[in-house]
Design a protein around this motif. Structure first.
Motif, mmCIF file in Angstrom:
data_model
loop_
_atom_site.group_PDB
_atom_site.id
_atom_site.type_symbol
_atom_site.label_atom_id
_atom_site.label_comp_id
_atom_site.label_asym_id
_atom_site.label_seq_id
_atom_site.Cartn_x
_atom_site.Cartn_y
_atom_site.Cartn_z
ATOM 1 N N ASN A 86 6.803 91.795 20.530
ATOM 2 C CA ASN A 86 7.256 90.872 19.332
ATOM 3 C C ASN A 86 8.683 90.291 19.448
ATOM 4 O O ASN A 86 8.924 89.395 18.381
ATOM 5 C CB ASN A 86 7.286 92.095 18.154
ATOM 6 C CG ASN A 86 8.110 93.213 18.459
ATOM 7 O OD1 ASN A 86 9.091 93.108 19.470
ATOM 8 N ND2 ASN A 86 7.966 94.233 17.817
ATOM 9 N N PHE A 87 9.389 90.554 20.471
ATOM 10 C CA PHE A 87 10.762 89.927 20.442
ATOM 11 C C PHE A 87 10.437 88.308 20.456
ATOM 12 O O PHE A 87 10.998 87.868 19.429
ATOM 13 C CB PHE A 87 11.546 90.361 22.036
ATOM 14 C CG PHE A 87 12.732 89.708 21.983
ATOM 15 C CD1 PHE A 87 13.835 90.167 20.995
ATOM 16 C CD2 PHE A 87 13.072 88.704 22.819
ATOM 17 C CE1 PHE A 87 15.061 89.472 21.351
ATOM 18 C CE2 PHE A 87 14.161 88.203 22.965
ATOM 19 C CZ PHE A 87 15.129 88.449 22.297
ATOM 20 N N PRO A 88 9.730 87.663 21.381
ATOM 21 C CA PRO A 88 9.742 86.319 21.348
ATOM 22 C C PRO A 88 9.250 85.735 19.959
ATOM 23 O O PRO A 88 9.712 84.768 19.276
ATOM 24 C CB PRO A 88 8.928 85.907 22.413
ATOM 25 C CG PRO A 88 8.345 86.836 23.055
ATOM 26 C CD PRO A 88 8.906 88.187 22.465
ATOM 27 N N ILE A 89 8.475 86.635 19.180
ATOM 28 C CA ILE A 89 7.701 85.957 18.076
ATOM 29 C C ILE A 89 8.881 85.937 17.044
ATOM 30 O O ILE A 89 8.984 85.224 16.122
ATOM 31 C CB ILE A 89 6.330 86.818 17.784
ATOM 32 C CG1 ILE A 89 5.560 86.844 18.921
ATOM 33 C CG2 ILE A 89 5.790 86.259 16.358
ATOM 34 C CD1 ILE A 89 4.240 87.638 18.699
ATOM 35 N N GLY A 90 9.441 87.275 16.898
ATOM 36 C CA GLY A 90 10.479 87.406 15.910
ATOM 37 C C GLY A 90 11.425 86.288 15.937
ATOM 38 O O GLY A 90 11.999 85.810 15.170
ATOM 39 N N LEU A 91 11.887 86.172 17.193
ATOM 40 C CA LEU A 91 13.006 85.067 17.550
ATOM 41 C C LEU A 91 12.540 83.733 16.874
ATOM 42 O O LEU A 91 13.220 83.055 16.449
ATOM 43 C CB LEU A 91 13.388 85.039 19.087
ATOM 44 C CG LEU A 91 14.414 83.900 19.532
ATOM 45 C CD1 LEU A 91 15.726 84.366 18.458
ATOM 46 C CD2 LEU A 91 14.640 84.034 20.849
ATOM 47 N N VAL A 92 11.115 83.321 17.444
ATOM 48 C CA VAL A 92 10.899 82.104 16.751
ATOM 49 C C VAL A 92 10.663 81.955 15.223
ATOM 50 O O VAL A 92 10.816 81.193 14.783
ATOM 51 C CB VAL A 92 9.524 81.513 17.703
ATOM 52 C CG1 VAL A 92 8.215 82.310 17.069
ATOM 53 C CG2 VAL A 92 9.467 80.156 17.846
ATOM 54 N N ILE A 93 10.267 83.122 14.634
ATOM 55 C CA ILE A 93 10.368 83.062 13.303
ATOM 56 C C ILE A 93 11.787 82.747 12.872
ATOM 57 O O ILE A 93 11.869 81.954 11.707
ATOM 58 C CB ILE A 93 9.673 84.603 12.777
ATOM 59 C CG1 ILE A 93 8.305 84.513 13.075
ATOM 60 C CG2 ILE A 93 10.004 84.400 11.329
ATOM 61 C CD1 ILE A 93 7.827 86.069 12.923
ATOM 62 N N ALA A 94 12.810 83.431 13.298
ATOM 63 C CA ALA A 94 14.182 83.461 12.880
ATOM 64 C C ALA A 94 14.551 81.825 13.032
ATOM 65 O O ALA A 94 15.188 81.375 12.112
ATOM 66 C CB ALA A 94 14.914 84.243 13.330
ATOM 67 N N VAL A 95 14.279 81.391 14.248
ATOM 68 C CA VAL A 95 14.822 79.918 14.727
ATOM 69 C C VAL A 95 14.022 79.067 13.731
ATOM 70 O O VAL A 95 14.843 78.179 13.035
ATOM 71 C CB VAL A 95 14.669 79.672 16.119
ATOM 72 C CG1 VAL A 95 14.799 78.285 16.328
ATOM 73 C CG2 VAL A 95 15.205 80.498 16.920
ATOM 74 N N ILE A 96 12.826 79.017 13.429
ATOM 75 C CA ILE A 96 12.227 78.154 12.689
ATOM 76 C C ILE A 96 12.372 78.118 11.288
ATOM 77 O O ILE A 96 12.674 77.291 10.442
ATOM 78 C CB ILE A 96 10.622 77.853 13.024
ATOM 79 C CG1 ILE A 96 10.682 77.252 14.182
ATOM 80 C CG2 ILE A 96 9.802 77.266 11.950
ATOM 81 C CD1 ILE A 96 9.228 77.581 15.054
ATOM 82 N N SER A 97 12.665 79.223 10.788
ATOM 83 C CA SER A 97 13.207 79.430 9.338
ATOM 84 C C SER A 97 14.376 79.147 9.287
ATOM 85 O O SER A 97 14.629 78.298 8.286
ATOM 86 C CB SER A 97 13.206 81.306 9.087
ATOM 87 O OG SER A 97 11.964 81.663 9.335
ATOM 88 N N THR A 98 15.404 79.157 10.262
ATOM 89 C CA THR A 98 16.780 78.439 10.195
ATOM 90 C C THR A 98 16.693 76.944 10.002
ATOM 91 O O THR A 98 17.261 76.329 8.979
ATOM 92 C CB THR A 98 17.685 79.037 11.213
ATOM 93 O OG1 THR A 98 17.729 80.236 11.362
ATOM 94 C CG2 THR A 98 19.006 78.318 11.094
ATOM 95 N N LEU A 99 15.770 76.532 11.062
ATOM 96 C CA LEU A 99 15.627 74.871 10.768
ATOM 97 C C LEU A 99 14.923 74.559 9.683
ATOM 98 O O LEU A 99 15.232 73.451 9.226
ATOM 99 C CB LEU A 99 14.768 74.578 12.321
ATOM 100 C CG LEU A 99 15.357 75.159 13.690
ATOM 101 C CD1 LEU A 99 14.709 74.437 14.821
ATOM 102 C CD2 LEU A 99 16.818 74.156 13.707
ATOM 103 N N SER A 100 13.747 75.179 9.143
ATOM 104 C CA SER A 100 13.348 74.760 7.862
ATOM 105 C C SER A 100 14.569 74.812 6.875
ATOM 106 O O SER A 100 14.486 74.091 5.911
ATOM 107 C CB SER A 100 12.212 75.969 7.365
ATOM 108 O OG SER A 100 11.092 75.737 8.025
ATOM 109 N N CYS A 101 15.392 75.859 6.703
ATOM 110 C CA CYS A 101 16.498 75.800 5.860
ATOM 111 C C CYS A 101 17.371 74.448 5.991
ATOM 112 O O CYS A 101 17.578 73.819 5.018
ATOM 113 C CB CYS A 101 17.456 76.868 5.986
ATOM 114 S SG CYS A 101 16.613 78.445 5.494
#
Lengths: 494, 692
Positions: A86-101
């Motif tokens: 889950n670590f890479p998936i969690g990281l990509v969620i956080a990164v893309i959420s940031t970029l979406s912001c």
């Protein structure tokens, strides 16, 4: 501090989201920046877990567990499980959420109720991060539903057409029905094992044999609805094309992957032998999803609907890799979750910029845009070529692993059909690029310009990630390979 | 530094490509890309030559990087990789120098130089990679660059369409090759060429699972598409017509034949170990080569666009490589076929490059790419260049084509002779058929080769305004002319040297010196047939296009059959039309599927579309709930509630009469009630036995 990192990464976006919903009026103008900062903090918290996770793995342990007492009479704890899955998936969620912001700051600047938008976005992100890091099933379910509510509000409140309410309703009903099936599955597990705990269920406890088929079916149905696999996919094209573009990027890039995560975290880990038994059926379903989604994408004239159908097709790839139940296939699917998230977010953001500049979503009216919007156009080409499986871009690696896994598992015919089916993916992406980006510039587009730099920041970053992870796939495989090995050892597959 | 040559040979052009992009950011440096390209290509040639000493000493080196499995990254230094690297890097250098002149003052310089260097890097990676996976990356990079070059002038919709078409055709082959690679990996656990060659257990397992023939055919589809062989050859003419022509010399489809040759020893060994299904694979390869040669030559005779003719000539020559490969595979002594294929690749790379650059030179000067509009062009450089290249192509002795085509034809005859001794009818006939196909191809090639020469240089002086070609173009052609002519004329001496050079792979020295080779080639039926074919083609072409004794136009108009044949050839056997139809049909099918299944359902049989299921379901649900509301809720529960309230009210109205308001009456009634209650308690207690 380190044990609290997953808690902070999950909870802080949620809390700030709620605060924005409650008191957002006062910070309306800077809500976007606040959301960006908070989402970015989640990225930092998750990155902070890298070293402890690697050290834990090197010391021979497979996961980090952090729990605090929650529902004491039922012996349920509020906890976080961090491992290579889950670590890479969690990281990509956080990164893309940031970029979406970041993207939303400019893209949504003229929209009213900014604070509500960003509040919901943060809660949505919190829900997704919570799902992947939850250490028990009931907590996973709660975060699962937490994803649904803000995303429903984002579609029905900030949707772009008059049909936003009905589309939002359809989205809600579909995904909620899926969630209820998931809940039934979870409760069946609990009734039999008296445990919601993922670690215990994965490593120690096994379900009564007579309950396995029904529980497996319930959970699988729940995940398939979320993944938008054929034939329960019809909510996706409507919802993803209706949502504002940054949310489409999150829905298509991230949210549907929570279903895929469910498959790997629960079905493969806990129901490994059943997955192997169901392999052929799931492979067939994956192929249908892949090919059908691809053909539907080829038929689209609406830019965002094309990308939405492409997500259905790509989910077929991910399901295929898992269904092979081979180490290589699972590795490919885990990698494709990350790669597709990056590429699809990139493509939706490029599409959003194009729609904003041209004022149309009709592909037939678009032509020669790479001349007027060179950066967006080139980045879009990178995303398109990547998902079409062109090396050395990131999705190439995951795609060959998925089908290689199929052949490894002896599913030769399925794999050959799958590889042949990728020609459809290449076909609709190239047709789209040819149609939209190339050709002469029509009169009505002569005055359009490249997107605002703030919109370009996430686009360029995602395009760069596509190239970097393509040239250096070892970065992601550092985590994903051990994850695939772990899953293989759990299920006893090759 | 030189020990890093196998890496730097392809990394330098890659770095050059990236540096060109960086330069492109700055306006003042945008036209400096050509210098970067010249430098990177030059360095790449040096590094490719730097690998020679190691190979000459008989060493084969596999340099692997330590990366997590299943990724494999490494380079291989053996005679084949080094030969191919030298050929590709040299051609790249010529192309880059030529393009520096050709692209002078043209738009999109950064993009052009970026793609060109990336192309070279990809090509070099294909030949230097030590494993199938890395090779496939280079393979795809080459395909991507081909697409990007074909769509270079992307503002013109038609040109971008060709980019799309080319990519789709190439992708079919690429996917087939990917299936082969994944199958091999699954059965062997490695992508590495040397490891695959060392262990043949994977072939045994493949054969046992019944997949050996399937996977070998997938491999064949992959290389057929990249080598522009029939029926996947149509991308090459479109490619050469639509790219900036100066790059065409680089698109010589060498990657496909290279891969065939790489696998030849391994597959041949497997075939003679008893895996007979590989026999079909080898035979089919040879047949594809033969068919491509003839079809390409036939089409080339009618084409008017000079680059299209070039494309068909390249396909035809590569067909000879396929034939050599196929025949070598079926022969226990495969060395001769192997060397023939390698020599064709090496020599053809230079011959075709010279021919293409010369035609581009003429096109650039006459500002036309139609062969008829080039007529009467005068230039010694171009004339000599084209002469050398065409004489080699049409097998004029002692140019290379004569030796090489005869070599492959001799292989076919030898194959027939050896199989007829064993009494095998199909292989024997196949050998003869291939021989006839090659002779016919030779005749037709001579016809269109001489036609080109006659039309371009043999006519009266052209009055069209001509442009002075830049010096760099001229210098590049002269250098290439000298090199090609030298290679062309020394091929008979070169072959024994190549045999020695390739000893680590072929293990046998079959040609000790040029006499051995000459004796092997010249005294054969093939030589006579080749010369006759050459003379027939030459004679007919001269009669029509040079001496004008035969009026081709009149022939076409007089004889309907000839006219029909001409139209079919002019339309390239309608192969592009078939491709186009397939593409359009797929799009229409997907639209139909979307409309009928996804959106609206198939109306005729009243099945609702998948997308409408939700609407249908929710509508039905609403209707159902409305009916429940009316029947159960309104007429059931609400009626019952209403009745209960009416009954309650009626009862209370009746009981109200008891509420008189008189205290005595009330007390009396209370007393009666208390007595009755006491009696009730007594009866119940008695019944339960509580009083004892």
């Amino acid at each position: 501090m380190i044990p609290y990192l997953p808690l902070l990464a999950t909870v802080i976006p949620g809390i700030v989201g709620i605060l924005l919903l409650l008191f957002g009026k006062r910070v309306e103008k800077i809500a976007g920046w606040i959301a960006t900062f908070v989402a970015f903090s989640a990225v930092v918290f998750i990155i902070g877990m890298t070293n402890p996770l690697i050290e834990t793995y090197n010391s021979g342990q497979n996961y980090i567990l952090f729990e605090i007492p929650w529902i004491i009479p039922l012996n349920i704890e509020f906890g976080f499980l961090i491992d290579m899955i889950n670590f890479p998936i969690g990281l990509v969620i956080a990164v893309i959420s940031t970029l979406s912001c970041v993207y939303s700051i400019k893209y949504m600047e003229k929209v009213k109720n900014q604070a509500t938008f960003y509040g919901n976005l943060l809660i949505f992100a919190s829900g997704m991060i919570g799902v992947v890091f939850s250490s028990n099933l009931i907590q996973l379910y709660l975060f699962w539903e937490l994803m649904l509510i803000p995303s429903y509000l984002l579609i029905s409140q900030f949707g772009i057409s008059k049909k936003k309410l009905s589309i939002g309703f359809k989205y809600f009903i579909f995904t909620h029905a899926g969630a209820l099936l998931l809940l039934l599955g979870i409760l069946t597990i609990f009734s039999d094992t008296l445990s919601f705990d993922l670690v215990e269920l994965t490593y120690n406890t096994s379900l009564s044999p007579h309950l396995i088929p029904i529980t497996f079916m319930l959970l699988l149905s729940g995940f398939l609805v979320k993944m938008a696999a054929f034939p329960v996919h019809t909510w996706l094209p409507d919802a993803h094309s209706e949502a504002p573009t940054p949310i489409s990027a999150m829905l298509s890039g991230l949210m549907i992957k929570s279903g895929a995560y469910g498959v790997v975290r629960i079905l493969i880990s806990i129901f490994g032998p059943t997955m192997i038994q169901a392999s052929d059926v799931l492979l067939s379903l994956a192929l249908i999803t892949m090919i059908y989604g691809g053909l539907m994408a080829l038929a689209q004239r609406d830019l965002k609907r094309l990308l939405a159908y492409s997500s259905i097709s790509q989910i077929g790839y991910i399901l295929f890799g898992f269904a092979t139940m081979s180490t290589l296939g699972i590795m490919g699917s885990l990698l494709h979750i990350v790669n597709h998230a990056i590429c699809k977010a990139l493509l939706f953001m490029c599409a959003g910029s194009i729609i904003q500049q041209t004022g149309t979503r009709d592909i037939r009216k678009m032509t020669g845009l790479i001349i007027k919007m060179p950066i967006t156009g080139i980045c879009m080409l990178i995303g398109l070529f990547s998902l079409a499986g062109t090396p050395p871009l990131n999705a190439f690696w995951s795609e060959w692993m998925i089908f290689g896994g199929g052949i490894n598992a002896g599913k030769i015919i399925f794999s050959y059909i799958g590889v042949a089916g990728t020609v459809i993916t290449a076909g609709y992406f190239l047709w789209f690029a040819w149609r939209v980006l190339f050709g002469g510039v029509p009169k009505q587009f002569e005055r359009i310009k490249e997107s605002n730099p703030i919109l370009l920041i996430p686009i360029v970053l995602l395009a760069s990630a596509t190239i970097i992870l393509g040239i250096w796939p070892g970065i992601a495989l550092e985590f994903i390979k051990p994850a695939a090995d772990l899953l293989s050892s759990l299920t006893g597959i090759l | 530094m030189l020990h890093l040559a196998p890496w730097l040979c392809w990394l330098v052009p890659l770095g050059g490509a990236l540096f060109t992009l960086v330069l492109g950011i700055f306006k003042d440096f945008r036209d400096k890309g050509k210098y970067v390209a010249c430098l990177s290509s030059g360095i790449s040639v040096i590094f490719s030559l730097a690998m020679l000493p190691q190979v000459l000493s008989g060493q084969v080196t596999d340099w692997k990087l330590n990366v997590p499995k299943p990724i494999e990254i490494g380079v291989l230094v053996d005679p084949l990789t080094v030969t191919m690297a030298i050929v590709i890097s040299s051609i790249s250098l010529f192309v880059v120098i030529f393009s520096s002149g050709y692209m002078h003052g043209k738009h999109s310089q950064t993009r052009f130089w970026f793609i060109l260097q990336l192309f070279s890097a990809g090509y070099l990676l294909v030949v230097l990679a030590d494993n199938l996976l890395l090779m496939f990356i280079g393979w795809e990079v080459v395909g991507l660059c081909v697409t990007l070059l074909a769509s270079f002038d992307f503002t013109k919709r038609r040109k971008t369409y060709f980019g799309l078409k080319i990519n789709t055709i190439l992708r079919i082959g690429d996917l087939a090759l990917l299936m082969f690679i994944l199958t091999v990996y699954s059965f062997s656990g490695t992508f590495n060429f040397l490891e695959l060659a060392q262990q043949n257990t994977w072939i045994i397992r493949l054969s046992e699972s019944g997949l050996l023939l399937v996977s070998s055919l997938l491999f064949l589809v992959g290389v057929t598409s990249k080598a522009a062989q029939f029926p996947l050859n149509e991308w090459l003419p479109d490619m050469l017509v639509n790219t900036p022509s100066s790059t065409n010399a680089l698109t010589e489809v060498l990657a496909g034949p290279y891969l065939l040759i790489r696998f030849l020893p391994l597959l041949n060994a497997a075939y003679f170990l008893g895996y007979s299904e590989l026999g079909y694979f080898f035979l089919l390869s040879a047949c594809i080569g033969g068919a491509t040669g003839l079809i390409s030559a036939l089409i080339a005779t009618t084409q008017k666009h000079v680059q299209r003719i070039m494309a068909y000539s390249i396909s035809g020559i590569m067909g000879f490589t396929f034939i050599a490969f196929g025949l070598a595979g079926l022969n226990p002594n495969w060395t001769s076929g192997y060397l023939a294929a390698v020599t064709i690749i090496i020599i053809d790379a230079f011959v075709s490059a010279l021919l293409i650059l010369t035609t581009v030179f003429v096109s650039h000067a006459t500002k036309s790419e139609k062969i008829e509009e080039m007529s009467g062009f005068k230039s010694k450089v171009a004339h000599r260049g084209m002469e050398v290249a065409i004489f080699a192509m049409i097998s004029v002795p002692p140019f290379s084509g004569f030796w090489l085509s005869n070599w492959v034809q001799t292989l076919a005859l030898d194959f027939s002779a050896s199989t007829s001794n064993q009494g095998s009818l199909i292989p024997t006939n196949s050998g003869y058929i291939l021989f006839i196909l090659m002779i016919l191809t030779g005749c037709l090639t001579a016809f269109y080769g001489i036609k080109m020469m006659s039309l371009i240089f043999g006519q009266k002086h052209n009055r069209r305004k001509k442009t002075q070609a830049p010096r760099l173009m001229r210098h590049s052609i002269i250098s290439l002319l000298v090199l090609t002519a030298s290679l062309d004329l020394i091929v008979v001496f070169l072959v024994p040297q190549l045999n020695t050079f390739f000893l680590p792979i072929v293990k046998v020295q079959i040609f000790q010196n040029f006499i051995d080779f000459s004796i092997y080639i010249i005294p054969s039926a093939s030589t006579i047939a080749t010369i006759i074919a050459l003379l027939v083609g030459w004679y007919l072409s001269r009669q029509i296009y040079s001496k004008h004794k035969i009026d081709s136009q009149k022939l076409i108009e007089t004889y309907p059959f000839i006219k029909k044949c001409y139209v079919v050839l002019l339309n390239r056997f309608y192969i592009p039309t078939v491709y186009h139809k397939i593409g359009i049909t797929t799009i229409k099918f997907s639209e139909l599927l979307y409309r009928d299944i996804e959106s609206e359902g198939i109306k005729q049989i009243r099945i609702k579309g998948i997308g409408e299921f939700f609407d249908l379901f929710s509508n039905r649900l609403v209707r159902f709930s409305r009916r429940i509301f009316l029947t159960v809720e309104k007429q059931g529960f609400e009626w019952a509630n209403h009745m209960i309230s009416i009954i309650t009210i009626g009862f209370s109205r009746r009981v109200r009469k008891l509420q008189t308001g008189g205290l005595s009456n009330n007390l009396l009634l209370m007393s009666v009630g208390a007595v009755l209650l006491s009696l009730l308690i007594l009866v119940i207690s008695d019944y339960l036995g509580m009083l004892g």
